[in-house]
Scaffold this active site. Structure first.
Site, PDB file in Angstrom:
ATOM      1  N   HIS A   1      70.705   6.003 -47.119  1.00  0.00           N
ATOM      2  CA  HIS A   1      70.833   6.754 -45.862  1.00  0.00           C
ATOM      3  C   HIS A   1      72.079   7.638 -45.852  1.00  0.00           C
ATOM      4  CE1 HIS A   1      73.842   4.031 -43.869  1.00  0.00           C
ATOM      5  NE2 HIS A   1      73.219   3.073 -44.516  1.00  0.00           N
TER       6      HIS A   1
ATOM      7  N   ASP B   1      79.355   2.889 -46.797  1.00  0.00           N
ATOM      8  CA  ASP B   1      78.031   2.647 -46.213  1.00  0.00           C
ATOM      9  C   ASP B   1      77.534   3.950 -45.587  1.00  0.00           C
ATOM     10  OD1 ASP B   1      75.797   1.740 -44.875  1.00  0.00           O
ATOM     11  OD2 ASP B   1      76.894   0.453 -43.486  1.00  0.00           O
TER      12      ASP B   1
ATOM     13  N   GLU C   1      69.975   5.727 -40.087  1.00  0.00           N
ATOM     14  CA  GLU C   1      69.808   4.294 -40.362  1.00  0.00           C
ATOM     15  C   GLU C   1      70.614   3.466 -39.369  1.00  0.00           C
ATOM     16  OE1 GLU C   1      70.905   0.391 -42.214  1.00  0.00           O
ATOM     17  OE2 GLU C   1      72.185   2.040 -41.570  1.00  0.00           O
ATOM     18  N   GLU C   2      71.827   3.944 -39.047  1.00  0.00           N
ATOM     19  CA  GLU C   2      72.709   3.190 -38.154  1.00  0.00           C
ATOM     20  C   GLU C   2      72.193   3.169 -36.716  1.00  0.00           C
ATOM     21  OE1 GLU C   2      74.972   1.496 -39.413  1.00  0.00           O
ATOM     22  OE2 GLU C   2      75.570   2.454 -41.288  1.00  0.00           O
TER      23      GLU C   2
ATOM     24  N   ASP D   1      71.713  -0.042 -50.282  1.00  0.00           N
ATOM     25  CA  ASP D   1      72.701  -0.070 -49.204  1.00  0.00           C
ATOM     26  C   ASP D   1      73.836  -0.998 -49.617  1.00  0.00           C
ATOM     27  OD1 ASP D   1      73.937   0.348 -46.707  1.00  0.00           O
ATOM     28  OD2 ASP D   1      72.014   0.344 -45.663  1.00  0.00           O
TER      29      ASP D   1
END
Length: 239
Positions: free
Chosen positions: A65, A178, A210-211, A233
């Protein structure tokens, strides 16, 4: 292609969740020389394709992501202080005294999350972390108008303003690990497989938000004929 160099290039691109356009453009530039075709979906996901030699072979997708945990300006008071909210899962205990960077059309603007000095802090306050709605960001501005002149409005996204730090044994600490580590991985795999004749078609997927609930990942495979997928990830270190 040097793995560390790929990551450090990605680390320079701010991409708070929901505001991934700069990273989208960067991933297009990284994947275009390595893939047979690259396109952006209506949702904003970047898809790179390396065609295999056998149309009947299983197809593979490798996904990471583009977005990172961040913040958003919620209020600017008349003295120029900013109240803010989180984008994704940032923890309050990681914020006190930290530098945050606003991502504006005029360029980055850095501020600091205010921290009450020790000599006016009560023992109870010293043992606790204030909730996010009590924190503020100080840009050094003296008024709401000065903040707005910097290009900051309610709704402006922000990220941690911490550069990557190289640790021992080739490791790197960075707020954007991340999932810029995952993006680094898919670029490295695409580079390794460029020009290699393999049966399977490989899709490289750089997805948005994604978050904020896996929004990009939910939609990216709808128009692709994929038999298997690997999502890359990060995980915790030291726990």
């Amino acid at each position: 292609m040097d793995i560390k160099d790929i990551f450090l290039r990605l680390a320079e691109v701010d991409s708070p969740s929901g505001y991934e356009e700069p990273m989208m453009r960067h991933m297009l530039s990284e994947l275009s020389p390595l893939c047979d075709e690259v396109h952006v979906t209506p949702r904003g996901n970047v898809v790179g394709v390396q065609r295999g030699t056998d149309e009947d072979a299983p197809t593979v997708a490798i996904e990471a992501h583009m977005d990172q945990v961040g913040f958003i300006v919620a209020n600017i008071n008349d003295r120029g202080f900013i109240r803010f909210r989180r984008i994704g899962g940032a923890l309050e205990r990681t914020l006190m005294g930290q530098h945050l960077r606003a991502v504006t059309e005029k360029g980055p603007v850095t501020g600091v999350v205010g921290l009450k000095p020790g000599h006016i802090t009560t023992p109870e306050e010293a043992r606790s972390v204030p909730p996010l709605n009590e924190m503020y960001i100080d840009l050094g501005a003296k008024s709401r108008e000065e903040v707005k002149s910097m290009g900051i409005e309610i709704g402006t996204p922000m990220v941690w303003a911490a550069p990557p730090v190289e640790l021992a044994n080739g490791l790197i600490a960075s707020p954007g690990v991340d999932d810029k580590a995952g993006l680094t991985s898919i670029i490295a795999v695409a580079d390794r497989l460029k020009g290699v004749q393999i049966p399977s078609t490989v899709y490289y997927l750089a997805v948005v938000e994604e978050e904020n609930g896996l929004r990009g990942a939910y939609s990216v495979l709808y128009d692709l004929d994929v038999d298997m997928a690997v999502a890359i990830d990060t995980t915790s270190a030291g726990y």
